[in-house]
Design an enzyme around this catalytic site. Structure first.
Site, PDB file in Angstrom:
ATOM      1  N   ASN A 175       0.840  -1.198   0.000  1.00 28.13           N
ATOM      2  CA  ASN A 175       0.000   0.000   0.000  1.00 28.13           C
ATOM      3  C   ASN A 175       0.875   1.248   0.000  1.00 28.13           C
ATOM      4  O   ASN A 175       2.100   1.167  -0.073  1.00 28.13           O
ATOM      5  CB  ASN A 175      -0.963  -0.016   1.194  1.00 28.13           C
ATOM      6  CG  ASN A 175      -0.234  -0.020   2.536  1.00 28.13           C
ATOM      7  OD1 ASN A 175       0.942   0.311   2.639  1.00 28.13           O
ATOM      8  ND2 ASN A 175      -0.948  -0.415   3.580  1.00 28.13           N
ATOM      9  N   ASP A 198      -9.345  -9.253  -0.265  1.00 28.09           N
ATOM     10  CA  ASP A 198      -8.586  -8.411   0.663  1.00 28.09           C
ATOM     11  C   ASP A 198      -8.548  -6.970   0.178  1.00 28.09           C
ATOM     12  O   ASP A 198      -8.579  -6.028   0.982  1.00 28.09           O
ATOM     13  CB  ASP A 198      -7.168  -8.955   0.813  1.00 28.09           C
ATOM     14  CG  ASP A 198      -6.333  -8.114   1.762  1.00 28.09           C
ATOM     15  OD1 ASP A 198      -6.570  -8.188   2.982  1.00 28.09           O
ATOM     16  OD2 ASP A 198      -5.452  -7.376   1.280  1.00 28.09           O
TER      17      ASP A 198
END
Length: 359
Positions: A43, A232
């Protein structure tokens, strides 16, 4: 990525101590997969996505279970993922770390294989290693000639009869849980117009994906790891919308694969917040498939699971989670169900910690 096969379980991560610990005879095959974590695996804060790790875990499980199911002469097959047991993310993995994923078979029934997978993260600058994940997966062998035909699994040998009995108990428990989960899989997420802040409707999210050849196995059905990665991703969007901070996967409750998803299907991955504690949030995610190619039929529920996320500061410290505002009776019921799962997990963790504190 590299694959290292070994005839001795545990050898890929240093010695055969794991064979002795599990009590399994070293006649099976084990494997190790190695990846280096790159920017597109993480991320914006540099933490590797939980879905990326789940995909690595599933690939290792698929390799070893397919290899085992074809170890005796007979009809060729590919092992399909049926279930992933609860998986905790023990430590974050970052860009530049090397993931060492090792897998070995711990139990076989007539038509299924239990695989234990461990993930170690290595800092290649210092050589330091730490355990980040342990996962248990269940596979079933499907014939390459007829995808609807489940083949028999070659049995493994155990050093002690008790280990086989323990495995049989785990098998029966997961089989029952899969049936219970499938019975409650009728929910549908509808869009909410002008939702209030911190409500379920404010953060709920969906992702639509056309299943292509690169997503699929030799059968032409979606890899379990691809599905988990998408799930996810949606769970992460829900968590980020709710907290508006950096969020990471803390754990995944059992993931149940109810139906196969074929190449050419359009899948909708939907997620919604179900429960929040002071520092964690539970997100329910399910996958619906719309078959359009070859044999059109009605949409069906293919996969379902609960993901737990935590909110982190820029320094990587846990932050308080805004409390979920529940409005309808269904939301209140799901909140209480999530609270029950949270308290049950907390109690199990405390029991596991007791022997350590007494040493």
């Amino acid at each position: 990525m590299s694959v290292t096969p070994s005839r001795v379980p545990g050898l890929t991560l240093g010695s055969c101590t794991q064979v002795q610990r599990l009590g399994l005879l070293p006649t099976r095959m084990a494997c190790q997969l190695i990846w280096i974590m790159r920017p597109d695996d993480a991320n914006i804060a540099g933490n590797v996505h939980g879905g990326t790790i789940l995909k690595m875990i599933e690939e290792a499980g698929a390799i070893i279970s397919t290899r085992h199911c074809n170890s005796q002469s007979g009809e060729p097959c590919v092992a399909a993922l049926a279930r992933v047991e609860r998986t905790d993310f023990l430590s974050p993995m970052c860009i530049g770390d090397v993931a060492n994923v090792s897998a070995e078979i711990t139990y076989t029934s007539k038509h299924s294989v239990e695989v234990q997978v461990n993930v170690l993260s290595e800092n290649i600058l210092t050589g330091a290693k730490r355990m980040t994940n342990r996962a248990t997966l269940w596979y079933v062998p499907l014939s390459l000639k007829n995808v609807d035909k489940v083949l028999e699994v070659p049995p493994i040998q155990y050093a002690w009869k008790e280990l086989e009995e323990e495995g049989r108990k785990r098998y029966e428990e997961q089989k029952l849980e899969r049936l219970v989960t499938k019975e409650r899989n009728g929910d549908i997420i509808f869009p909410v117009i002008n939702p209030e802040p911190y409500t379920v409707g404010c953060s709920q999210s969906s992702l639509i994906h056309l299943v292509g050849p690169s997503d699929c196995t030799l059968h032409g059905f979606v890899h379990g790891g691809v599905t988990m990665k998408l799930m996810d991703e949606v769970a992460g969007i829900v968590a980020a919308r709710h907290c508006k901070t950096n969020v990471v996967t803390a754990s995944v409750d059992a993931i149940n694969f109810h139906e196969k998803i074929k190449k050419g299907c359009v899948i909708t991955i939907s997620g919604r917040m179900t429960f929040t504690s002071n520092k964690s949030m539970e997100i329910e995610v399910f996958v619906d498939a719309d078959p359009f190619v070859d044999e059109p039929k009605e949409r069906y529920r293919a996969v379902s699971a609960f993901f737990t996320y935590v909110s982190l500061s820029k320094e990587g410290k846990p932050l308080p989670v805004p409390q979920l505002v529940v409005e309808s009776e269904d939301e209140k019921r799901r909140f209480e169900d999530g609270k029950g799962r949270y308290l049950q997990t907390k109690a199990k963790r405390q029991v596991q910690m007791q022997p350590l504190t007494q040493q």
